[in-house]
Design a protein around this motif. Structure first.
Motif: not given
Lengths: 131, 258
Positions: A62-76
């Motif tokens: 879910l987290r690819l850039t440290g604290i608070g990241g939710v980049e995994g959602l963008q991938i979904v």
């Protein structure tokens, strides 16, 4: 066990995690199970791969850039837009019920809470791919 | 914190390598080398060895300017090994031309350093991510032309390489994407598209380059449609600079690779 068709046409997996060791370990594990495996360490690298290759399964942190990241959602979301047949598993050590719900809303097929044994992740992956 | 590990690996010395693919002038079944397109590959053993992945990533990162410069620097350095008369096509994003006011000084410096005359250069404009500063872009094209470079428009017929781009750029070369070239020998609709682009090029005073030529049937069809400049695996895959001499040798025997 892989059947003859899978041996001739191995399924392709993309693993996305900002930790090199996790990508390396998961790549080795899934390659050992007969999958073709690509790894990516950041969102844009994963997006560039998704734009150029067809994957059967994406396993993303879910987290690819440290604290608070939710980049995994963008991938979904990206996977869902590009190929409805690609399965997506999100992994997170910080998954709240809200984020988990949002993952499924965006089209994730599974949301797993870290830490998770490789064997368990592989079991979920196989179950999804066999559906 | 944003992760730039991949970008750092791409930009480090040796991260990018250059290969050269000939653009061939075909005449009655015989061919000669007209120029080379300089192509870039990312670090070996990474996802970025694939040019498509490399440049999709770079565009997503919005680092076209930085990476275009790195690719050109590497290509011109490698091109020192090519014959001094060889013309070179350099891919540059339209966004780089529009956003990087120092681009022409950079290019002149890189060309001078490697002993490459400016008139040997063709800037192949690739564009995937508008908007860019239109005026600055057009002004940069003028400056490049004034220094003797020629301009090619890449991927004509796809994406941003549309009629507006053609009018704005007034290219010396129009490169037709492989999407239209593949199967054109048997597809009347593709032939119609190629014919239209060829007529358009004539009106613009431009030359057409067909990309992705892979068989003799395609060569024959393209010749029927009036195209003489072709690029593709039938003639040669992209090769490193040290492989270019062998290409001239093959060309001198005047027969396409099987």
């Amino acid at each position: 066990m892989m059947n003859a068709h899978q041996q001739q046409h191995p399924r392709r997996i993309l693993i996305v995690d900002d930790e090199d060791l996790i990508v390396m370990a998961m790549r080795k594990y899934f390659e050992g199970l007969g999958f073709l495996v690509d790894g990516a360490f950041e969102l844009e690298e994963a997006q560039a791969l998704l734009a150029n290759y067809r994957y059967d399964l994406v396993i993303a942190d879910l987290r690819l850039t440290g604290i608070g990241g939710v980049e995994g959602l963008q991938i979904v979301s990206d996977v869902h837009q590009r190929c409805a047949n690609t399965r997506v598993v999100l992994l997170s050590a910080y998954g709240t019920p809200e984020i988990e719900r949002e993952s499924y809303n965006r089209g994730a097929d599974a949301f797993l809470h870290k830490p998770k044994a490789m064997m368990e992740i592989a079991h979920v992956a196989r179950t999804l791919l066999d559906q | 914190m944003a992760d730039h590990r991949a970008l750092d690996a791409i930009l480090q010395p040796g991260g990018i390598t250059s290969v050269f693919q000939p653009i061939c002038a075909v005449d009655d079944g015989h061919w000669s080398i007209a120029s080379f397109e300089c192509l870039s590959r990312g670090p070996k053993g990474t996802n970025f060895e694939s040019a498509n992945v490399l440049f999709d990533y770079v565009r997503l990162k919005r680092e076209e300017t930085l990476v275009d410069r790195a690719c050109i620097k590497t290509a011109l350095s490698a091109a020192r090994a090519l014959p001094p008369e060889a013309h070179l096509g350099l891919n540059v994003h339209a966004s780089t031309l529009g956003r990087d006011p120092g681009f022409i000084d950079f290019l002149r410096g890189a060309a001078d350093t490697n002993g490459i005359a400016f008139h040997r250069l063709t800037i192949e404009v690739v564009e995937h991510a508008p908007p860019w500063d239109g005026l600055a872009f057009l002004s940069m094209l003028d400056r490049l032309r004034n220094h003797g470079a020629r301009i090619a428009l890449d991927d004509v017929g796809l994406g941003q390489s549309n009629f507006k781009m053609l009018l704005d750029v007034r290219p010396d070369f129009m490169k037709i994407d492989r999407y239209f070239i593949e199967h054109c020998a048997t597809d009347a609709n593709r032939q119609a598209v190629i014919e239209v682009v060829t007529r358009l090029a004539q009106r613009f005073g431009a030359q057409v380059v067909a990309e992705g030529v892979e068989d003799q049937a395609t060569v024959k069809m393209l010749q029927l449609l009036g195209i003489t400049l072709m690029q593709g695996f039938l003639f040669s895959e992209p090769v490193e600079a040290r492989g270019v001499a062998a290409l001239y040798e093959t060309a001198s025997t005047n027969r396409p690779r099987p």
